[in-house]
Design an enzyme around this catalytic site. Sequence first.
Site, PDB file in Angstrom:
ATOM      1  N   ASP A 412       0.833  -1.193   0.000  1.00 43.73           N
ATOM      2  CA  ASP A 412       0.000   0.000   0.000  1.00 43.73           C
ATOM      3  C   ASP A 412       0.876   1.255   0.000  1.00 43.73           C
ATOM      4  OD1 ASP A 412      -2.845   1.002   0.426  1.00 43.73           O
ATOM      5  OD2 ASP A 412      -1.827   1.978   2.096  1.00 43.73           O
ATOM      6  N   GLU A 441       1.218  -0.697  -5.241  1.00 41.42           N
ATOM      7  CA  GLU A 441      -0.032   0.054  -5.340  1.00 41.42           C
ATOM      8  C   GLU A 441       0.323   1.539  -5.274  1.00 41.42           C
ATOM      9  OE1 GLU A 441      -3.585   2.196  -3.581  1.00 41.42           O
ATOM     10  OE2 GLU A 441      -1.635   1.874  -2.661  1.00 41.42           O
TER      11      GLU A 441
END
Length: 679
Positions: A412, A441
């Site tokens: 993330d 991401e």
Amino acid sequence: MSLPNSLAGQPDFGQSRVVIERVSPELDGGQFPIKAIPGDVIAVEADIFADGHDYLTAVLLYKHIADATWTELGMAPSWNDRWGASFVVEKQGRYLYTFEGWVNHPASWQHEVHLKVADGQRITSELLAGAKYIDGMLARAGGQPISIPAKGKKKTEPVEESADVRALREMAALFRDESRYDEAVSVAESDQFTFYANRYPERQYPTRYAHELGVEVDRARAGFSTWYCLFPRSASRELAGGAPVHGTFRDVEALLPRISNMGFDVLYLPPIHPIGTAHRKGKNNSVICQPGEPGVPYGIGSEEGGHDAIHAELGTVEDFKHLIAIAKNYGMEVAMDLAIQCSPDHPWAKEHPEWFKKRPDGTIQYAENPPKKYQDIYPVYFETEDWQNLWEELKRVLLVWCSWGVRIIRVDNPHTKPFVFWEWIIAEVKKEYPDMIFLSEAFTKPRVMQELAKRGFAHSYTYYTWRNTKAELEEYMTELTQGEMKHYFRPNFWPTTHDINPYSLQSGHEPQFLIRYFMAATLSSNYGIYGPSFELMEHVPFPNKEEYLNSEKYEIRHWDWDKTNKLTYLITLVNRIRHENAALQKTNNITFCAVSDDAIMAYLKVSGTNRLLIVVNTDAYQRRAGMVQVPIWQLGIGPDQPYKVRDLLTEAYYTWKGESNYVELDPYVLPMHLFKIEV
């Protein structure tokens, strides 16, 4: 003697005449490896030239990093001093490749012989020079010069010689025998001389390229994968008093047959760790959390533990390991989500306050992305003086996950952490677990996304979510697959994510969902969907934002896991077709076809004899028709030769002829064709 820097450390620099430059692929001067999977063909090129008019020889050298010796392949010149070769990477791990080039004196000599003989010149002297070249070939072939034993010495028995040695010895004698001049000239110009010159080359004063370049060969799933995202806490089929029941890993296991039958092979779970209570967010990101609200999984850490612990309501570590094992039985892997951030209740906040940025009043700074505020999250401060211990702790966490059986990690927001950290930790983890795949991401600036890929991420999120028109998509795919990015940036296409509800889908228009799904699954060999939300075409936005109203990030949702629709049918069918057709298991094998209608996009994907033509109506509201220009020359089809195209979605057959063929697509029926070309 003072030398240019470019010559430092090079032996025989004064006699090396070959220049090697403009190597491709080469990332940032060889600083980073390109990417591949086992079986990939690595095509390389370089400008290789020298002063004067002599002929050159160039070779490609490559090896797996575990090999002791290099494999050598001859390179072929094309045009303007550009040379090329290719090799196959056969196994996982790091390969190295480089180049050598040298002046090919025997070839240059033979060329001069051709010219002089054609001009009627006598080449007695040149033949003697040629004999010297043959002496060198003879020595490299293992031959020994003939010697006469000294007086009184016993004559030794002749050594058994190879056919090559005998032929070369005879050729050398012929070139030195003026009485056989015509025969010698004929041999000097023959393919026989060329053959032996190439088999036993004179490798004098070679130039070795300055860099040993890398190829990082990941396992096959890095090249072809199909991701399904779900929140485990929303996996239960039960309701209690009309409210959803908190799901568990056992509930996720019960969903595996359904997800596997749809054709997915990676089950991606957002964070599964304990969730903090301090400043816990409520429904729709409310700063006021009502009693019983579960909080955001990205607010990681509580008294129960941090990144190496499991949220108790989901189950235990053993339950999670069991989920991983059961998923394997269905041909699936479980991917975890690495979010390097903490709840104020995380053990690190108490044990290592130096790992967090402080305000002037001494309190820890919570996360912000103005105007957004995340009071429930502390970002980790990578500029801390104690950065080495921080890095080691994060490595320890990942190795714990690996010990549970995890081999895929979605990271993330990696773009908010240092590049050098990612390069280090990915390499460190892969030393012990070489099968690891990391997905970046990072929806951020292009250069940052590209740098993360170079530093070790096997997969990367992309801008696909926001590329909607034919022109935008063709331009973006060309950038990904035809330029330098094709060597290191593996796109993973997602129509939506649990963070992003794009404006293009907020109408809930079914054909638009079909189109966005289908293009993700056929443009890229790696793609994913945000599970039940996407399947059920959830689309209601938080007002004026690309986010979901009643987002699953802030509350437990109850999904109808038994519901099917046109989209779930298409997903299942396309995933089966992807597994049956090698052309859809690569991304870079794409050729766009001209179409007379500017809303119809057509692209050819070929792998060996598997040839697919994909046609999509990007206009989700109107029927479109046009003529598709099929590059039949690329397929070996003659201009007057009929050929069949079979739509793998409907099993309808059409017989086409020539380049230009008619298509018509109604978005309310099926806005795409997936043709298999059969000759």
